[in-house]
Design a protein around this motif. Sequence first.
Motif, mmCIF file in Angstrom:
data_model
loop_
_atom_site.group_PDB
_atom_site.id
_atom_site.type_symbol
_atom_site.label_atom_id
_atom_site.label_comp_id
_atom_site.label_asym_id
_atom_site.label_seq_id
_atom_site.Cartn_x
_atom_site.Cartn_y
_atom_site.Cartn_z
ATOM 1 N N ASN A 184 46.183 47.142 40.429
ATOM 2 C CA ASN A 184 45.061 47.239 39.504
ATOM 3 C C ASN A 184 45.230 46.322 38.297
ATOM 4 O O ASN A 184 44.564 46.513 37.296
ATOM 5 N N GLY A 185 46.064 45.325 38.402
ATOM 6 C CA GLY A 185 46.394 44.457 37.284
ATOM 7 C C GLY A 185 45.268 43.555 36.829
ATOM 8 O O GLY A 185 44.186 43.993 36.476
ATOM 9 N N ASN A 186 45.508 42.281 36.855
ATOM 10 C CA ASN A 186 44.587 41.312 36.280
ATOM 11 C C ASN A 186 43.719 40.623 37.318
ATOM 12 O O ASN A 186 43.372 39.465 37.169
ATOM 13 N N GLY A 187 43.347 41.295 38.361
ATOM 14 C CA GLY A 187 42.508 40.706 39.399
ATOM 15 C C GLY A 187 41.063 40.596 38.963
ATOM 16 O O GLY A 187 40.650 41.126 37.938
ATOM 17 N N PRO A 188 40.277 39.878 39.745
ATOM 18 C CA PRO A 188 38.864 39.730 39.403
ATOM 19 C C PRO A 188 38.117 41.052 39.508
ATOM 20 O O PRO A 188 38.463 41.918 40.301
ATOM 21 N N VAL A 189 37.070 41.188 38.707
ATOM 22 C CA VAL A 189 36.295 42.419 38.681
ATOM 23 C C VAL A 189 35.342 42.487 39.873
ATOM 24 O O VAL A 189 35.225 43.503 40.529
ATOM 25 N N LYS A 190 34.679 41.389 40.199
ATOM 26 C CA LYS A 190 33.689 41.379 41.271
ATOM 27 C C LYS A 190 33.782 40.061 42.033
ATOM 28 O O LYS A 190 33.771 38.999 41.429
ATOM 29 N N CYS A 191 33.886 40.159 43.354
ATOM 30 C CA CYS A 191 33.907 38.990 44.226
ATOM 31 C C CYS A 191 32.799 39.108 45.267
ATOM 32 O O CYS A 191 32.312 40.207 45.530
ATOM 33 N N CYS A 192 32.444 37.991 45.865
ATOM 34 C CA CYS A 192 31.427 37.968 46.921
ATOM 35 C C CYS A 192 32.106 37.817 48.273
ATOM 36 O O CYS A 192 32.928 36.922 48.460
ATOM 37 N N TYR A 213 22.487 35.738 35.937
ATOM 38 C CA TYR A 213 23.468 35.473 36.993
ATOM 39 C C TYR A 213 24.854 35.392 36.376
ATOM 40 O O TYR A 213 25.010 35.185 35.178
ATOM 41 N N LYS A 214 25.858 35.586 37.220
ATOM 42 C CA LYS A 214 27.258 35.430 36.825
ATOM 43 C C LYS A 214 27.976 34.694 37.948
ATOM 44 O O LYS A 214 27.770 34.996 39.119
ATOM 45 N N VAL A 215 28.799 33.752 37.582
ATOM 46 C CA VAL A 215 29.615 33.049 38.567
ATOM 47 C C VAL A 215 30.898 33.852 38.756
ATOM 48 O O VAL A 215 31.490 34.329 37.782
ATOM 49 N N THR A 216 31.317 34.033 40.008
ATOM 50 C CA THR A 216 32.537 34.805 40.262
ATOM 51 C C THR A 216 33.751 34.045 39.746
ATOM 52 O O THR A 216 33.724 32.830 39.563
ATOM 53 N N GLU A 217 34.814 34.783 39.546
ATOM 54 C CA GLU A 217 36.040 34.199 38.996
ATOM 55 C C GLU A 217 36.774 33.364 40.041
ATOM 56 O O GLU A 217 36.582 33.535 41.241
ATOM 57 N N ARG A 218 37.625 32.484 39.586
ATOM 58 C CA ARG A 218 38.371 31.587 40.480
ATOM 59 C C ARG A 218 39.331 32.321 41.398
ATOM 60 O O ARG A 218 39.713 31.811 42.441
ATOM 61 N N PRO A 260 33.789 31.395 46.684
ATOM 62 C CA PRO A 260 32.994 31.160 45.475
ATOM 63 C C PRO A 260 31.674 31.899 45.604
ATOM 64 O O PRO A 260 31.170 32.096 46.711
ATOM 65 N N GLY A 261 31.131 32.326 44.509
ATOM 66 C CA GLY A 261 29.873 33.050 44.584
ATOM 67 C C GLY A 261 29.144 33.101 43.262
ATOM 68 O O GLY A 261 29.726 32.869 42.205
ATOM 69 N N VAL A 262 27.857 33.385 43.357
ATOM 70 C CA VAL A 262 27.019 33.615 42.191
ATOM 71 C C VAL A 262 26.419 35.004 42.363
ATOM 72 O O VAL A 262 25.805 35.291 43.389
ATOM 73 N N ILE A 263 26.620 35.858 41.383
ATOM 74 C CA ILE A 263 26.053 37.197 41.425
ATOM 75 C C ILE A 263 24.716 37.144 40.706
ATOM 76 O O ILE A 263 24.653 36.861 39.509
ATOM 77 N N ARG A 289 19.652 45.678 40.365
ATOM 78 C CA ARG A 289 20.443 45.436 41.579
ATOM 79 C C ARG A 289 21.167 44.103 41.431
ATOM 80 O O ARG A 289 20.740 43.224 40.692
ATOM 81 N N ARG A 290 22.239 43.964 42.176
ATOM 82 C CA ARG A 290 23.032 42.731 42.171
ATOM 83 C C ARG A 290 23.235 42.283 43.604
ATOM 84 O O ARG A 290 23.456 43.102 44.483
ATOM 85 N N THR A 291 23.179 40.981 43.796
ATOM 86 C CA THR A 291 23.421 40.430 45.123
ATOM 87 C C THR A 291 24.176 39.118 44.974
ATOM 88 O O THR A 291 24.069 38.431 43.956
ATOM 89 N N CYS A 292 24.946 38.779 45.984
ATOM 90 C CA CYS A 292 25.737 37.551 45.950
ATOM 91 C C CYS A 292 24.996 36.429 46.663
ATOM 92 O O CYS A 292 24.325 36.656 47.670
ATOM 93 N N ALA A 293 25.166 35.230 46.131
ATOM 94 C CA ALA A 293 24.563 34.045 46.734
ATOM 95 C C ALA A 293 25.598 32.923 46.763
ATOM 96 O O ALA A 293 26.521 32.890 45.951
#
Length: 90
Positions: free
Chosen positions: A24-32, A48-53, A58-61, A68-72
Amino acid sequence: MVSRSLLLVLLVLGCLQSFTAAHNGNGPVKCCFSYQTQPIPVNVITAYKVTERQCTNPGVILILDDSRRTCANPKDKWVQDTIKTIDQRA
């Protein structure tokens, strides 16, 4: 003998706790993991939000007006056009 067993149990519990904390450390919060394939009308997208590296894909939320949220896929032309339009709004 009892003290060795108790020590072993405590050692195992300590290892389990450290694995859980590390996970549960420093990982990304949301990925696609999958992408929206059909274009979404830009008038229903509020942000929109760009996913973390650290994410494997890679993704855009895209955040829709009903929350609602969806990945693209950021490589898709419609996604790039949508991002430009939203950036011009601001």
